[in-house]
Design a protein around this motif. Sequence first.
Motif, PDB file in Angstrom:
ATOM      1  N   ARG A   1      34.130  23.956  28.854  1.00 26.71           N
ATOM      2  CA  ARG A   1      34.316  23.770  30.590  1.00 26.71           C
ATOM      3  C   ARG A   1      35.277  24.670  31.011  1.00 26.71           C
ATOM      4  N   LEU A   2      36.149  25.115  30.494  1.00 27.30           N
ATOM      5  CA  LEU A   2      37.793  25.508  31.073  1.00 27.30           C
ATOM      6  C   LEU A   2      36.894  27.187  31.479  1.00 27.30           C
ATOM      7  N   ASP A   3      36.271  27.912  30.695  1.00 30.18           N
ATOM      8  CA  ASP A   3      35.669  28.782  31.148  1.00 30.18           C
ATOM      9  C   ASP A   3      35.160  28.655  32.181  1.00 30.18           C
ATOM     10  N   LEU A   4      33.784  27.946  31.959  1.00 31.78           N
ATOM     11  CA  LEU A   4      32.559  28.015  32.970  1.00 31.78           C
ATOM     12  C   LEU A   4      33.691  27.245  34.546  1.00 31.78           C
ATOM     13  N   ILE A   5      34.756  26.638  34.697  1.00 31.90           N
ATOM     14  CA  ILE A   5      35.233  26.363  35.806  1.00 31.90           C
ATOM     15  C   ILE A   5      35.652  27.628  36.048  1.00 31.90           C
ATOM     16  N   THR A   6      36.760  28.265  35.141  1.00 32.74           N
ATOM     17  CA  THR A   6      37.467  29.478  35.622  1.00 32.74           C
ATOM     18  C   THR A   6      36.385  30.261  36.890  1.00 32.74           C
ATOM     19  N   TRP A   7      35.297  30.405  36.002  1.00 30.98           N
ATOM     20  CA  TRP A   7      34.068  31.838  36.034  1.00 30.98           C
ATOM     21  C   TRP A   7      33.381  31.408  37.364  1.00 30.98           C
ATOM     22  N   LEU A   8      33.182  30.564  37.733  1.00 35.93           N
ATOM     23  CA  LEU A   8      32.621  29.198  39.350  1.00 35.93           C
ATOM     24  C   LEU A   8      33.749  29.975  40.152  1.00 35.93           C
ATOM     25  N   GLU A   9      35.262  28.903  39.887  1.00 30.42           N
ATOM     26  CA  GLU A   9      35.615  29.251  40.903  1.00 30.42           C
ATOM     27  C   GLU A   9      35.982  30.707  41.572  1.00 30.42           C
ATOM     28  N   GLY A  10      35.687  32.072  40.832  1.00 31.70           N
ATOM     29  CA  GLY A  10      35.435  33.261  41.006  1.00 31.70           C
ATOM     30  C   GLY A  10      37.361  33.697  40.406  1.00 31.70           C
ATOM     31  N   ALA A  11      37.952  32.635  39.280  1.00 33.57           N
ATOM     32  CA  ALA A  11      38.841  33.592  39.256  1.00 33.57           C
ATOM     33  C   ALA A  11      38.930  34.193  37.796  1.00 33.57           C
ATOM     34  N   SER A  12      37.983  34.725  37.338  1.00 38.23           N
ATOM     35  CA  SER A  12      37.450  35.448  36.057  1.00 38.23           C
ATOM     36  C   SER A  12      36.007  35.843  36.691  1.00 38.23           C
ATOM     37  N   GLU A  13      36.002  37.347  36.157  1.00 39.84           N
ATOM     38  CA  GLU A  13      34.756  37.860  36.377  1.00 39.84           C
ATOM     39  C   GLU A  13      33.859  38.372  34.899  1.00 39.84           C
ATOM     40  N   GLU A  14      34.496  37.247  33.746  1.00 39.09           N
ATOM     41  CA  GLU A  14      33.337  37.555  32.797  1.00 39.09           C
ATOM     42  C   GLU A  14      33.414  35.817  32.024  1.00 39.09           C
ATOM     43  N   SER A  15      33.005  35.845  31.409  1.00 39.55           N
ATOM     44  CA  SER A  15      32.929  34.529  30.582  1.00 39.55           C
ATOM     45  C   SER A  15      31.351  34.781  29.171  1.00 39.55           C
ATOM     46  N   GLU A  16      32.126  34.462  27.919  1.00 37.78           N
ATOM     47  CA  GLU A  16      32.094  35.081  26.277  1.00 37.78           C
ATOM     48  C   GLU A  16      31.453  33.751  26.593  1.00 37.78           C
ATOM     49  N   TYR A  17      30.758  32.831  27.445  1.00 38.90           N
ATOM     50  CA  TYR A  17      29.647  31.490  27.086  1.00 38.90           C
ATOM     51  C   TYR A  17      28.264  32.061  28.335  1.00 38.90           C
ATOM     52  N   ILE A  18      28.714  32.557  29.322  1.00 36.39           N
ATOM     53  CA  ILE A  18      27.337  33.064  29.989  1.00 36.39           C
ATOM     54  C   ILE A  18      27.320  34.325  29.637  1.00 36.39           C
ATOM     55  N   LYS A  19      25.937  34.621  29.545  1.00 36.49           N
ATOM     56  CA  LYS A  19      25.169  35.733  29.209  1.00 36.49           C
ATOM     57  C   LYS A  19      24.627  36.368  30.171  1.00 36.49           C
ATOM     58  N   PRO A  20      24.406  38.063  30.439  1.00 32.52           N
ATOM     59  CA  PRO A  20      24.672  38.932  31.588  1.00 32.52           C
ATOM     60  C   PRO A  20      23.244  38.651  32.038  1.00 32.52           C
ATOM     61  N   LEU A  21      22.874  38.542  32.900  1.00 37.40           N
ATOM     62  CA  LEU A  21      21.402  38.721  33.792  1.00 37.40           C
ATOM     63  C   LEU A  21      20.940  40.295  33.300  1.00 37.40           C
ATOM     64  N   ALA A  22      19.790  39.982  33.020  1.00 33.43           N
ATOM     65  CA  ALA A  22      18.863  41.482  32.241  1.00 33.43           C
ATOM     66  C   ALA A  22      18.989  42.855  33.089  1.00 33.43           C
ATOM     67  N   GLY A  23      19.622  43.075  32.468  1.00 33.97           N
ATOM     68  CA  GLY A  23      19.341  44.920  33.120  1.00 33.97           C
ATOM     69  C   GLY A  23      19.955  44.674  34.692  1.00 33.97           C
ATOM     70  N   ASP A  24      20.739  43.744  35.264  1.00 36.99           N
ATOM     71  CA  ASP A  24      21.843  43.527  36.392  1.00 36.99           C
ATOM     72  C   ASP A  24      23.066  42.694  36.056  1.00 36.99           C
ATOM     73  N   ALA A  25      23.953  43.343  34.798  1.00 34.66           N
ATOM     74  CA  ALA A  25      24.726  42.444  34.304  1.00 34.66           C
ATOM     75  C   ALA A  25      26.125  43.173  35.922  1.00 34.66           C
ATOM     76  N   GLY A  26      26.216  43.597  35.766  1.00 34.70           N
ATOM     77  CA  GLY A  26      27.145  44.294  36.778  1.00 34.70           C
ATOM     78  C   GLY A  26      27.229  43.718  37.899  1.00 34.70           C
ATOM     79  N   ALA A  27      26.206  44.025  38.535  1.00 32.95           N
ATOM     80  CA  ALA A  27      24.913  43.277  39.459  1.00 32.95           C
ATOM     81  C   ALA A  27      25.888  41.916  40.484  1.00 32.95           C
ATOM     82  N   ALA A  28      25.882  40.971  38.847  1.00 35.44           N
ATOM     83  CA  ALA A  28      26.013  39.698  38.512  1.00 35.44           C
ATOM     84  C   ALA A  28      27.065  39.543  39.223  1.00 35.44           C
ATOM     85  N   ALA A  29      28.397  40.446  38.653  1.00 34.17           N
ATOM     86  CA  ALA A  29      28.849  40.155  38.577  1.00 34.17           C
ATOM     87  C   ALA A  29      30.028  40.463  40.186  1.00 34.17           C
ATOM     88  N   ALA A  30      29.555  41.627  40.481  1.00 35.46           N
ATOM     89  CA  ALA A  30      29.969  42.064  42.285  1.00 35.46           C
ATOM     90  C   ALA A  30      29.098  40.786  42.815  1.00 35.46           C
TER      91      ALA A  30
END
Length: 409
Positions: A114-143
Amino acid sequence: MALADHDPLLLLRQAISSGSPFIPTPSDDPGAAEAALARASHLQFTSRGTALPFDAPTRFISNDKPVDLRSIYFAWLNRELAIPEYNASATTLNDELAAAGSAGKVQNLGFIERLDLITWLEGASEESEYIKPLAGDAGAAAAGAAPAAKPGALSSATKARSGKGTMDPRLASVYDGERRMGDRNTALRGIKPMDFSHVRKLAVPFIQKKSQSASAVSTNPSLSINQKGPSRRPDPIILLSPSASSLLRMSNARSFLEDGKFVPPDAAASTASMLHVQRTMRGIDPNRPMRFILVEGSEQFKPEYWNRIVAVFTTGQTWQFKNYKWSSPNDLFKHTLGVFVGWRGEQAPDNVRSWGHRVLSTGVDRWRGGDGQDASRFRDKEVVEQIWKTIEMNMRSKGWRADAAPTSI
Protein backbone atom coordinates in the motif's frame (compact mmCIF):
# COMPACT_ATOMS: atom_id res chain seq x y z
CA MET A 1 -5.13 4.85 -29.43
CA ALA A 2 -2.01 4.28 -27.34
CA LEU A 3 -1.99 1.54 -24.73
CA ALA A 4 -1.29 4.12 -21.98
CA ASP A 5 -4.55 5.97 -22.82
CA HIS A 6 -6.59 3.17 -21.24
CA ASP A 7 -4.16 1.97 -18.59
CA PRO A 8 -6.03 2.25 -15.24
CA LEU A 9 -2.93 3.03 -13.15
CA LEU A 10 -1.65 5.75 -15.48
CA LEU A 11 -5.08 7.36 -15.83
CA LEU A 12 -5.48 7.44 -12.05
CA ARG A 13 -1.96 8.80 -11.47
CA GLN A 14 -2.41 11.52 -14.10
CA ALA A 15 -5.77 12.54 -12.66
CA ILE A 16 -4.30 12.78 -9.13
CA SER A 17 -1.32 14.79 -10.34
CA SER A 18 -3.43 17.27 -12.34
CA GLY A 19 -6.25 17.49 -9.81
CA SER A 20 -8.79 16.22 -12.36
CA PRO A 21 -11.94 14.62 -10.90
CA PHE A 22 -12.58 10.88 -11.02
CA ILE A 23 -15.79 9.43 -9.57
CA PRO A 24 -17.45 6.02 -9.19
CA THR A 25 -20.55 5.66 -11.41
CA PRO A 26 -23.13 2.89 -11.98
CA SER A 27 -22.42 2.76 -15.75
CA ASP A 28 -19.97 3.89 -18.42
CA ASP A 29 -22.32 6.69 -19.53
CA PRO A 30 -20.34 9.99 -19.49
CA GLY A 31 -23.34 11.74 -17.91
CA ALA A 32 -23.88 9.19 -15.15
CA ALA A 33 -24.15 10.58 -11.62
CA GLU A 34 -21.74 9.63 -8.85
CA ALA A 35 -22.69 6.51 -6.91
CA ALA A 36 -21.59 4.80 -3.71
CA LEU A 37 -18.59 2.53 -4.23
CA ALA A 38 -20.62 -0.55 -3.29
CA ARG A 39 -23.12 0.19 -6.10
CA ALA A 40 -20.70 1.54 -8.72
CA SER A 41 -19.47 -0.52 -11.64
CA HIS A 42 -17.14 2.02 -13.33
CA LEU A 43 -14.61 4.73 -12.44
CA GLN A 44 -15.34 7.84 -14.52
CA PHE A 45 -12.44 10.15 -15.50
CA THR A 46 -14.56 13.17 -16.39
CA SER A 47 -11.84 15.32 -17.96
CA ARG A 48 -10.81 12.46 -20.27
CA GLY A 49 -14.35 11.31 -21.09
CA THR A 50 -13.25 7.78 -20.17
CA ALA A 51 -14.89 5.23 -17.88
CA LEU A 52 -13.13 2.01 -16.83
CA PRO A 53 -14.85 -0.97 -15.17
CA PHE A 54 -13.94 -1.51 -11.54
CA ASP A 55 -13.22 -5.19 -12.16
CA ALA A 56 -10.55 -4.33 -14.77
CA PRO A 57 -7.16 -5.84 -13.83
CA THR A 58 -4.22 -3.46 -13.40
CA ARG A 59 -0.45 -3.80 -13.67
CA PHE A 60 -0.13 -3.78 -9.86
CA ILE A 61 0.76 -7.35 -8.84
CA SER A 62 0.06 -8.78 -5.37
CA ASN A 63 0.62 -12.45 -4.56
CA ASP A 64 1.43 -13.03 -8.25
CA LYS A 65 -2.03 -11.80 -9.33
CA PRO A 66 -3.14 -8.48 -10.88
CA VAL A 67 -5.07 -6.26 -8.48
CA ASP A 68 -8.36 -4.90 -9.86
CA LEU A 69 -9.15 -1.19 -10.23
CA ARG A 70 -11.69 -1.23 -7.40
CA SER A 71 -9.02 -2.33 -4.90
CA ILE A 72 -6.56 0.29 -6.19
CA TYR A 73 -9.18 3.08 -5.94
CA PHE A 74 -10.20 1.89 -2.47
CA ALA A 75 -6.56 1.93 -1.28
CA TRP A 76 -6.18 5.52 -2.56
CA LEU A 77 -9.42 6.68 -0.87
CA ASN A 78 -8.29 5.19 2.45
CA ARG A 79 -4.60 6.11 2.23
CA GLU A 80 -4.71 7.98 5.57
CA LEU A 81 -6.16 5.07 7.56
CA ALA A 82 -4.05 2.94 9.86
CA ILE A 83 -3.85 -0.77 9.05
CA PRO A 84 -6.66 -1.95 11.42
CA GLU A 85 -9.10 0.74 10.19
CA TYR A 86 -8.16 0.03 6.56
CA ASN A 87 -8.84 -3.70 6.99
CA ALA A 88 -12.15 -2.99 8.76
CA SER A 89 -13.25 -0.65 5.96
CA ALA A 90 -12.39 -3.30 3.35
CA THR A 91 -14.49 -5.89 5.22
CA THR A 92 -17.43 -3.47 5.43
CA LEU A 93 -17.26 -2.68 1.71
CA ASN A 94 -17.08 -6.38 0.80
CA ASP A 95 -20.23 -7.00 2.86
CA GLU A 96 -21.98 -4.11 1.07
CA LEU A 97 -20.90 -5.46 -2.34
CA ALA A 98 -22.27 -8.91 -1.48
CA ALA A 99 -25.55 -7.38 -0.25
CA ALA A 100 -25.87 -5.44 -3.52
CA GLY A 101 -25.47 -8.69 -5.50
CA SER A 102 -22.05 -7.79 -6.89
CA ALA A 103 -19.42 -10.45 -7.48
CA GLY A 104 -16.65 -7.88 -6.91
CA LYS A 105 -14.47 -7.88 -3.84
CA VAL A 106 -11.84 -5.53 -2.47
CA GLN A 107 -8.41 -7.11 -2.08
CA ASN A 108 -6.50 -6.18 1.06
CA LEU A 109 -2.98 -4.95 0.28
CA GLY A 110 -0.05 -5.47 2.63
CA PHE A 111 1.26 -2.32 4.34
CA ILE A 112 4.42 -2.17 2.19
CA GLU A 113 2.39 -2.79 -0.98
CA ARG A 114 0.00 0.00 0.00
CA LEU A 115 2.84 2.41 0.81
CA ASP A 116 4.53 1.61 -2.51
CA LEU A 117 1.26 2.13 -4.43
CA ILE A 118 0.39 5.47 -2.76
CA THR A 119 3.94 6.78 -3.23
CA TRP A 120 3.80 5.91 -6.94
CA LEU A 121 0.31 7.35 -7.48
CA GLU A 122 1.33 10.63 -5.86
CA GLY A 123 4.31 10.93 -8.18
CA ALA A 124 6.86 10.80 -5.34
CA SER A 125 8.43 7.71 -6.94
CA GLU A 126 8.93 6.78 -10.60
CA GLU A 127 9.33 3.05 -9.99
CA SER A 128 7.59 0.32 -8.03
CA GLU A 129 8.58 -3.26 -7.41
CA TYR A 130 4.91 -4.27 -7.63
CA ILE A 131 3.95 -2.51 -10.91
CA LYS A 132 4.74 -4.22 -14.21
CA PRO A 133 5.89 -1.79 -16.94
CA LEU A 134 3.72 -1.19 -19.96
CA ALA A 135 4.60 -3.58 -22.78
CA GLY A 136 7.11 -1.83 -25.04
CA ASP A 137 6.53 1.49 -23.35
CA ALA A 138 8.09 1.31 -19.87
CA GLY A 139 10.06 4.55 -20.21
CA ALA A 140 7.18 6.53 -21.62
CA ALA A 141 4.93 5.36 -18.82
CA ALA A 142 7.22 6.87 -16.23
CA ALA A 143 7.78 10.06 -18.19
CA GLY A 144 4.14 10.68 -19.01
CA ALA A 145 2.71 9.70 -15.68
CA ALA A 146 3.34 12.99 -13.88
CA PRO A 147 2.52 16.13 -15.90
CA ALA A 148 4.46 19.24 -15.02
CA ALA A 149 2.91 21.40 -12.33
CA LYS A 150 3.12 25.17 -12.13
CA PRO A 151 6.37 26.28 -10.45
CA GLY A 152 5.91 26.99 -6.77
CA ALA A 153 2.46 25.39 -6.60
CA LEU A 154 1.86 22.13 -4.77
CA SER A 155 -0.25 19.49 -6.46
CA SER A 156 -3.56 18.60 -4.80
CA ALA A 157 -2.20 15.17 -3.88
CA THR A 158 0.85 16.68 -2.20
CA LYS A 159 -1.30 19.17 -0.29
CA ALA A 160 -3.50 16.35 0.92
CA ARG A 161 -0.49 14.38 2.15
CA SER A 162 1.68 17.19 3.52
CA GLY A 163 2.82 16.49 7.05
CA LYS A 164 0.99 13.17 7.25
CA GLY A 165 3.83 10.74 6.83
CA THR A 166 4.42 10.45 3.10
CA MET A 167 6.34 13.54 1.97
CA ASP A 168 7.73 16.48 3.88
CA PRO A 169 6.07 19.67 2.54
CA ARG A 170 9.44 21.38 2.20
CA LEU A 171 10.70 18.52 0.05
CA ALA A 172 7.46 18.59 -1.96
CA SER A 173 7.92 22.29 -2.72
CA VAL A 174 11.45 21.57 -3.97
CA TYR A 175 10.17 18.80 -6.25
CA ASP A 176 7.40 21.02 -7.60
CA GLY A 177 9.98 23.66 -8.50
CA GLU A 178 12.07 21.23 -10.52
CA ARG A 179 12.21 21.47 -14.28
CA ARG A 180 10.71 18.34 -15.78
CA MET A 181 13.29 16.57 -17.93
CA GLY A 182 12.39 14.12 -20.66
CA ASP A 183 14.24 10.93 -21.43
CA ARG A 184 15.14 9.19 -24.68
CA ASN A 185 11.60 7.86 -25.04
CA THR A 186 9.94 11.27 -24.88
CA ALA A 187 12.65 12.76 -27.11
CA LEU A 188 12.02 10.14 -29.79
CA ARG A 189 8.30 10.86 -29.79
CA GLY A 190 8.69 14.57 -30.42
CA ILE A 191 5.51 16.56 -31.07
CA LYS A 192 3.83 14.10 -33.43
CA PRO A 193 3.56 10.29 -33.71
CA MET A 194 6.55 8.68 -35.39
CA ASP A 195 6.70 5.35 -37.22
CA PHE A 196 9.76 3.33 -36.17
CA SER A 197 8.62 0.04 -37.72
CA HIS A 198 11.64 0.04 -40.06
CA VAL A 199 13.88 -0.43 -37.01
CA ARG A 200 12.70 -4.04 -36.82
CA LYS A 201 14.61 -4.88 -40.01
CA LEU A 202 17.76 -3.36 -38.56
CA ALA A 203 17.31 -5.36 -35.34
CA VAL A 204 16.99 -8.78 -37.03
CA PRO A 205 20.79 -9.50 -37.16
CA PHE A 206 21.14 -8.64 -33.47
CA ILE A 207 18.18 -10.83 -32.48
CA GLN A 208 19.63 -13.75 -34.44
CA LYS A 209 23.01 -13.26 -32.77
CA LYS A 210 21.33 -13.23 -29.35
CA SER A 211 19.50 -16.47 -30.17
CA GLN A 212 22.79 -18.10 -31.15
CA SER A 213 24.35 -16.99 -27.85
CA ALA A 214 21.40 -18.45 -25.93
CA SER A 215 21.85 -21.75 -27.75
CA ALA A 216 25.53 -21.79 -26.80
CA VAL A 217 24.65 -21.33 -23.14
CA SER A 218 22.08 -24.13 -23.26
CA THR A 219 24.72 -26.52 -24.65
CA ASN A 220 27.26 -25.43 -22.05
CA PRO A 221 25.47 -24.97 -18.69
CA SER A 222 28.64 -23.69 -16.99
CA LEU A 223 28.27 -20.45 -18.98
CA SER A 224 24.97 -19.65 -17.28
CA ILE A 225 26.42 -19.40 -13.76
CA ASN A 226 25.89 -15.91 -12.27
CA GLN A 227 24.32 -14.66 -15.49
CA LYS A 228 21.10 -13.67 -13.81
CA GLY A 229 20.06 -10.10 -14.65
CA PRO A 230 20.02 -7.37 -12.00
CA SER A 231 16.85 -6.99 -9.91
CA ARG A 232 15.54 -4.01 -7.98
CA ARG A 233 16.88 -3.85 -4.46
CA PRO A 234 14.02 -3.88 -1.91
CA ASP A 235 13.78 -1.17 0.74
CA PRO A 236 15.18 -2.05 4.18
CA ILE A 237 12.76 -1.96 7.13
CA ILE A 238 13.20 -0.42 10.59
CA LEU A 239 10.81 -1.44 13.39
CA LEU A 240 9.98 1.21 16.01
CA SER A 241 8.65 0.46 19.47
CA PRO A 242 4.88 0.99 19.83
CA SER A 243 5.31 1.67 23.57
CA ALA A 244 3.94 5.00 24.81
CA SER A 245 7.15 5.44 26.85
CA SER A 246 9.37 5.27 23.75
CA LEU A 247 11.24 8.49 22.99
CA LEU A 248 11.14 7.69 19.27
CA ARG A 249 7.70 7.26 17.65
CA MET A 250 6.18 7.74 14.21
CA SER A 251 5.51 11.39 15.01
CA ASN A 252 9.17 12.34 15.56
CA ALA A 253 11.20 9.56 13.87
CA ARG A 254 11.70 11.43 10.59
CA SER A 255 12.83 14.63 12.33
CA PHE A 256 15.34 12.62 14.36
CA LEU A 257 16.69 10.16 11.78
CA GLU A 258 16.69 12.48 8.73
CA ASP A 259 17.30 15.95 10.20
CA GLY A 260 19.24 14.98 13.32
CA LYS A 261 16.90 16.88 15.64
CA PHE A 262 14.99 15.32 18.55
CA VAL A 263 11.53 16.60 19.47
CA PRO A 264 9.19 14.95 21.98
CA PRO A 265 6.92 12.32 20.37
CA ASP A 266 3.81 14.11 21.68
CA ALA A 267 4.88 17.49 20.22
CA ALA A 268 3.33 16.64 16.84
CA ALA A 269 0.55 14.06 16.62
CA SER A 270 0.73 11.59 13.73
CA THR A 271 -1.86 9.12 12.43
CA ALA A 272 0.56 7.52 9.98
CA SER A 273 1.04 3.77 10.38
CA MET A 274 4.19 3.84 8.25
CA LEU A 275 6.63 6.33 6.76
CA HIS A 276 9.97 6.34 5.03
CA VAL A 277 13.25 8.19 5.51
CA GLN A 278 16.21 8.46 3.17
CA ARG A 279 19.87 8.05 4.03
CA THR A 280 22.99 7.61 1.92
CA MET A 281 24.90 4.57 3.15
CA ARG A 282 28.30 5.24 1.57
CA GLY A 283 29.70 1.84 2.50
CA ILE A 284 26.84 0.13 0.62
CA ASP A 285 25.75 2.46 -2.20
CA PRO A 286 27.54 5.82 -2.43
CA ASN A 287 25.72 6.87 -5.61
CA ARG A 288 22.13 7.01 -4.43
CA PRO A 289 20.30 7.31 -1.08
CA MET A 290 18.53 4.29 0.35
CA ARG A 291 14.89 4.48 1.37
CA PHE A 292 14.10 2.97 4.77
CA ILE A 293 10.53 1.99 5.68
CA LEU A 294 9.58 2.70 9.33
CA VAL A 295 6.70 0.85 11.02
CA GLU A 296 5.65 0.18 14.61
CA GLY A 297 4.15 -3.30 14.15
CA SER A 298 4.64 -6.49 12.16
CA GLU A 299 0.98 -7.56 11.91
CA GLN A 300 0.90 -7.31 8.09
CA PHE A 301 4.38 -8.77 7.47
CA LYS A 302 4.93 -11.37 4.80
CA PRO A 303 7.61 -13.98 5.62
CA GLU A 304 10.15 -12.40 3.23
CA TYR A 305 9.86 -9.00 4.95
CA TRP A 306 11.84 -10.28 7.94
CA ASN A 307 14.95 -10.59 5.76
CA ARG A 308 14.72 -6.81 5.19
CA ILE A 309 14.77 -5.85 8.90
CA VAL A 310 17.93 -3.84 9.62
CA ALA A 311 17.15 -2.42 13.09
CA VAL A 312 14.62 -2.77 15.91
CA PHE A 313 14.16 0.20 18.26
CA THR A 314 13.15 -0.92 21.75
CA THR A 315 12.46 0.41 25.23
CA GLY A 316 13.47 -2.88 26.82
CA GLN A 317 9.88 -4.14 27.17
CA THR A 318 9.71 -7.72 25.88
CA TRP A 319 5.99 -7.61 25.00
CA GLN A 320 7.03 -5.63 21.90
CA PHE A 321 8.45 -8.84 20.38
CA LYS A 322 5.39 -11.04 21.04
CA ASN A 323 4.28 -11.22 17.38
CA TYR A 324 7.76 -11.07 15.84
CA LYS A 325 9.28 -13.95 13.90
CA TRP A 326 11.79 -14.21 16.77
CA SER A 327 9.82 -13.50 19.94
CA SER A 328 12.80 -14.12 22.23
CA PRO A 329 15.04 -11.02 22.53
CA ASN A 330 18.17 -13.14 22.49
CA ASP A 331 17.10 -14.82 19.23
CA LEU A 332 15.88 -11.55 17.71
CA PHE A 333 19.13 -9.68 18.29
CA LYS A 334 21.18 -12.52 16.88
CA HIS A 335 19.49 -11.78 13.55
CA THR A 336 19.25 -7.99 13.61
CA LEU A 337 20.46 -4.89 15.44
CA GLY A 338 18.69 -3.52 18.51
CA VAL A 339 18.66 0.20 19.32
CA PHE A 340 17.69 1.82 22.64
CA VAL A 341 17.26 5.60 22.85
CA GLY A 342 16.98 7.02 26.37
CA TRP A 343 17.88 10.22 28.20
CA ARG A 344 21.54 11.15 28.35
CA GLY A 345 23.04 10.45 31.77
CA GLU A 346 20.41 7.86 32.76
CA GLN A 347 21.22 4.17 32.96
CA ALA A 348 19.57 1.90 30.38
CA PRO A 349 16.96 -0.59 31.70
CA ASP A 350 18.22 -3.92 33.05
CA ASN A 351 16.78 -5.83 30.07
CA VAL A 352 18.68 -3.68 27.57
CA ARG A 353 21.95 -4.11 29.44
CA SER A 354 21.42 -7.88 29.73
CA TRP A 355 21.09 -8.19 25.94
CA GLY A 356 24.69 -7.07 25.61
CA HIS A 357 26.50 -5.67 22.57
CA ARG A 358 23.72 -6.69 20.17
CA VAL A 359 21.69 -3.68 21.36
CA LEU A 360 23.13 -0.18 20.84
CA SER A 361 22.33 1.97 23.88
CA THR A 362 22.27 5.74 23.25
CA GLY A 363 20.97 8.84 25.00
CA VAL A 364 19.70 12.26 23.96
CA ASP A 365 19.60 15.46 26.02
CA ARG A 366 16.39 16.08 27.88
CA TRP A 367 13.88 18.33 26.17
CA ARG A 368 13.91 21.73 27.86
CA GLY A 369 11.38 23.53 25.68
CA GLY A 370 10.98 27.28 25.66
CA ASP A 371 13.20 29.79 23.83
CA GLY A 372 16.56 28.65 22.50
CA GLN A 373 15.55 25.01 22.29
CA ASP A 374 17.04 24.62 18.78
CA ALA A 375 20.48 25.71 19.98
CA SER A 376 20.42 23.14 22.78
CA ARG A 377 19.97 20.21 20.42
CA PHE A 378 23.41 20.26 18.77
CA ARG A 379 24.35 16.87 20.22
CA ASP A 380 21.35 15.10 18.67
CA LYS A 381 23.20 14.77 15.35
CA GLU A 382 26.06 12.96 17.08
CA VAL A 383 23.62 10.37 18.39
CA VAL A 384 21.92 10.00 15.00
CA GLU A 385 25.26 9.54 13.21
CA GLN A 386 26.23 6.87 15.74
CA ILE A 387 22.95 5.02 15.12
CA TRP A 388 23.24 5.16 11.32
CA LYS A 389 26.90 4.11 11.42
CA THR A 390 26.00 1.03 13.47
CA ILE A 391 23.03 0.21 11.20
CA GLU A 392 25.29 0.45 8.13
CA MET A 393 27.89 -1.89 9.67
CA ASN A 394 25.15 -4.40 10.50
CA MET A 395 23.69 -4.17 6.98
CA ARG A 396 27.06 -4.77 5.36
CA SER A 397 27.66 -7.80 7.55
CA LYS A 398 24.24 -9.22 6.59
CA GLY A 399 24.91 -8.90 2.84
CA TRP A 400 23.31 -5.62 1.77
CA ARG A 401 24.88 -4.36 -1.45
CA ALA A 402 24.23 -1.58 -3.96
CA ASP A 403 22.15 -3.90 -6.14
CA ALA A 404 21.11 -6.70 -3.78
CA ALA A 405 19.61 -7.49 -0.39
CA PRO A 406 20.18 -10.56 1.80
CA THR A 407 17.89 -13.52 1.20
CA SER A 408 18.23 -14.56 4.83
CA ILE A 409 19.41 -12.85 8.03
